[in-house]
Design a protein around this motif. Sequence first.
Motif, mmCIF file in Angstrom:
data_model
loop_
_atom_site.group_PDB
_atom_site.id
_atom_site.type_symbol
_atom_site.label_atom_id
_atom_site.label_comp_id
_atom_site.label_asym_id
_atom_site.label_seq_id
_atom_site.Cartn_x
_atom_site.Cartn_y
_atom_site.Cartn_z
ATOM 1 N N VAL A 51 -19.045 -3.490 -4.221
ATOM 2 C CA VAL A 51 -19.131 -2.031 -4.357
ATOM 3 C C VAL A 51 -18.289 -1.613 -5.554
ATOM 4 N N PRO A 52 -18.859 -0.857 -6.488
ATOM 5 C CA PRO A 52 -18.107 -0.497 -7.694
ATOM 6 C C PRO A 52 -16.958 0.453 -7.386
ATOM 7 N N GLY A 53 -15.986 0.448 -8.251
ATOM 8 C CA GLY A 53 -14.836 1.330 -8.116
ATOM 9 C C GLY A 53 -13.714 0.850 -9.000
ATOM 10 N N SER A 54 -12.672 1.644 -9.067
ATOM 11 C CA SER A 54 -11.500 1.277 -9.859
ATOM 12 C C SER A 54 -10.290 1.163 -8.946
ATOM 13 N N GLY A 55 -9.253 0.515 -9.435
ATOM 14 C CA GLY A 55 -8.039 0.361 -8.651
ATOM 15 C C GLY A 55 -7.444 1.703 -8.266
ATOM 16 N N LEU A 56 -6.715 1.709 -7.146
ATOM 17 C CA LEU A 56 -6.130 2.953 -6.640
ATOM 18 C C LEU A 56 -4.803 3.245 -7.322
ATOM 19 N N ASP A 57 -4.708 4.430 -7.923
ATOM 20 C CA ASP A 57 -3.438 4.876 -8.486
ATOM 21 C C ASP A 57 -2.746 5.862 -7.556
ATOM 22 N N ASP A 58 -3.547 6.616 -6.791
ATOM 23 C CA ASP A 58 -2.999 7.637 -5.901
ATOM 24 C C ASP A 58 -3.298 7.289 -4.450
ATOM 25 N N LEU A 97 -4.776 -3.274 -4.009
ATOM 26 C CA LEU A 97 -5.780 -2.249 -4.290
ATOM 27 C C LEU A 97 -5.554 -1.572 -5.637
ATOM 28 N N ARG A 98 -4.344 -1.640 -6.136
ATOM 29 C CA ARG A 98 -4.107 -1.087 -7.481
ATOM 30 C C ARG A 98 -4.808 -1.934 -8.542
ATOM 31 N N GLU A 99 -4.989 -3.202 -8.253
ATOM 32 C CA GLU A 99 -5.642 -4.110 -9.204
ATOM 33 C C GLU A 99 -7.141 -4.241 -8.959
ATOM 34 N N ASP A 100 -7.543 -4.160 -7.696
ATOM 35 C CA ASP A 100 -8.924 -4.437 -7.296
ATOM 36 C C ASP A 100 -9.264 -3.476 -6.153
ATOM 37 N N PRO A 101 -10.339 -2.678 -6.260
ATOM 38 C CA PRO A 101 -10.624 -1.673 -5.227
ATOM 39 C C PRO A 101 -11.129 -2.246 -3.906
ATOM 40 N N SER A 102 -11.407 -3.545 -3.835
ATOM 41 C CA SER A 102 -12.003 -4.133 -2.643
ATOM 42 C C SER A 102 -11.005 -4.208 -1.482
ATOM 43 N N LEU A 103 -11.361 -3.582 -0.359
ATOM 44 C CA LEU A 103 -10.537 -3.666 0.843
ATOM 45 C C LEU A 103 -10.568 -5.073 1.434
ATOM 46 N N LEU A 156 -3.518 5.827 3.576
ATOM 47 C CA LEU A 156 -3.629 4.381 3.413
ATOM 48 C C LEU A 156 -2.289 3.805 2.960
ATOM 49 N N GLN A 157 -1.665 4.489 2.034
ATOM 50 C CA GLN A 157 -0.398 4.016 1.466
ATOM 51 C C GLN A 157 0.703 3.928 2.519
ATOM 52 N N ALA A 158 0.730 4.881 3.460
ATOM 53 C CA ALA A 158 1.803 4.918 4.454
ATOM 54 C C ALA A 158 1.499 4.077 5.687
ATOM 55 N N THR A 159 0.214 3.947 6.059
ATOM 56 C CA THR A 159 -0.115 3.245 7.298
ATOM 57 C C THR A 159 -0.423 1.773 7.095
ATOM 58 N N VAL A 160 -0.927 1.402 5.921
ATOM 59 C CA VAL A 160 -1.207 -0.008 5.630
ATOM 60 C C VAL A 160 -0.622 -0.344 4.254
ATOM 61 N N PRO A 161 0.691 -0.215 4.102
ATOM 62 C CA PRO A 161 1.297 -0.369 2.774
ATOM 63 C C PRO A 161 1.120 -1.758 2.178
ATOM 64 N N GLN A 162 0.907 -2.772 3.035
ATOM 65 C CA GLN A 162 0.775 -4.135 2.510
ATOM 66 C C GLN A 162 -0.479 -4.324 1.672
ATOM 67 N N LEU A 163 -1.444 -3.412 1.778
ATOM 68 C CA LEU A 163 -2.670 -3.530 0.988
ATOM 69 C C LEU A 163 -2.542 -2.912 -0.402
ATOM 70 N N MET A 164 -1.626 -1.971 -0.561
ATOM 71 C CA MET A 164 -1.594 -1.177 -1.788
ATOM 72 C C MET A 164 -1.374 -1.979 -3.061
ATOM 73 N N PRO A 165 -0.483 -2.968 -3.110
ATOM 74 C CA PRO A 165 -0.308 -3.715 -4.368
ATOM 75 C C PRO A 165 -1.604 -4.354 -4.859
ATOM 76 N N ALA A 170 -3.441 -9.947 1.581
ATOM 77 C CA ALA A 170 -2.311 -9.533 2.417
ATOM 78 C C ALA A 170 -2.080 -10.533 3.546
ATOM 79 N N ARG A 171 -3.149 -11.036 4.150
ATOM 80 C CA ARG A 171 -2.996 -12.029 5.207
ATOM 81 C C ARG A 171 -2.406 -13.330 4.671
ATOM 82 N N ALA A 172 -2.823 -13.710 3.467
ATOM 83 C CA ALA A 172 -2.297 -14.936 2.864
ATOM 84 C C ALA A 172 -0.820 -14.796 2.512
#
Length: 469
Positions: A134-141, A190-196, A179-188, A203-205
């Motif tokens: 799915v297209p998209g850009s990394g999350l900044d906000d 998602l800033r590089e790659d929009p894929s959840l 997303l940033q407050a409830t699942v903070p481990q994903l944010m680093p 994050a699991r690794a």
Amino acid sequence: MRQVVVVGGGIAGASAAWFLTRAGRTDIEVTVLEGAPSLGGKLRTVELAGIPVDTGAEAMLNRRPEAVELAREVGLAEAVRYPATTSAAVWSRAAIRPLPGGTVMGIPAERALVEPSGVLSDEALARIATEPEVPGSGLDDDVSIGRYATQRLGREIVDRLIEPLLGGVYAGHADDLSLQATVPQLMPYLREDPSLVHAAVRARAAAPSSDVPVFAGLDGGVGQLVPAVARASGARIRTDTTVRELRRTTTGWELVTGPTRAPELVRADAVVLACPARPTGRLLGSIAPSVAADLAGIEYASMATIALAFPADAFPGRLAGSGFLVPPVEGRVIKAATYSSQKWGWLGERGAGTVIVRCSVGRHREEADLQRDDDELVQAARADLAAAVGVSGPPIAAHVQRWGGALPQYAVGHRERVARIRAGVAAHPGLALAGAAYDGLGIPACVASARQAATQVLAALPTPGTMTA
């Protein structure tokens, strides 16, 4: 002597008193002011059918050390227990199904780990494999976790996995929560790659592997923790003492307690506000208006726990696992059920022949069910349990605990809001905040916030012999 006043007698307030008195400062006296008749906040244990049952939090996150370490330090080491089972389920599409593995707060890392549970349709499972495309850009906000996951994974995964898991923690809605407050481990990631999906895999690794149990409880109930911490702190405890006003003076702080016709002034050199966001904001209204405005913007969810004691033969067979979550789309009254006497070995031993089940009711801005009286809530929970696991007959005993404004909602932008609050408070030396409204709802997060608050006010208090201007 330097006087430090802690406002609030929940786990954050009691812990702040503990850290203050254990700092080695012989020049400090600590007083805890609590508006309720007893300490404890949202931690409480009651007797049900002769068995101690928690009606607030029943577990502490064990892989985060603050709470369990504190319990041991205040004399509860022998009471620390670990769950006998942590195998959870989801009540979805008229069946109790295993909670899928391989997710991060319901966000799947790969289809193969989620598919066996049967919670998701083939269409939803297919979305897991195609989501990285799915297209998209990394999350900044910051964004809403529910809305972002809907865009990328589809609504079914939000409704069937993310919603029940988030609801179990926050009693909130995925579409409103950060997303940033409830699942903070994903944010680093998602800033590089929009894929959840990619973020969940990474994050699991990155999560440390450990044989240490995820959760811990206390034999006799987690409700013991706050009184034990308060006693061990040696602080002066005043219950039934509501703080109505906080003032800055030329030498420190002044707190107004008591009835309006007979106010009592309590003077302090430093203050820790360990109460919910809105009363904290009211106390800071004239001192730090911008901080007060941000605090007023933190909304809270009300909920209730319904503890039920059944004879063991009320169930058609042995219950499996520790309980189940209920997705809101199922339209049930309860949002979760915990088989407490099966989850905690000590509880099962104390109540041999009795099964304790705890149900929770209520979500943010959904107060209709909470308007029912206690008997109606008990009947509604019993009806849902009958449909879910076949329980029959009335409970031996029941207890309804209502928690008004219990759980702060970490809305989009929460972390930025908290950063502004902390910066504003830092401009007032001798003042600090602690509690669930800021950096985490769990007991360890509240203990950590109390340690931070104690450190902050201690740094503002000159040590004996220090010259001050």
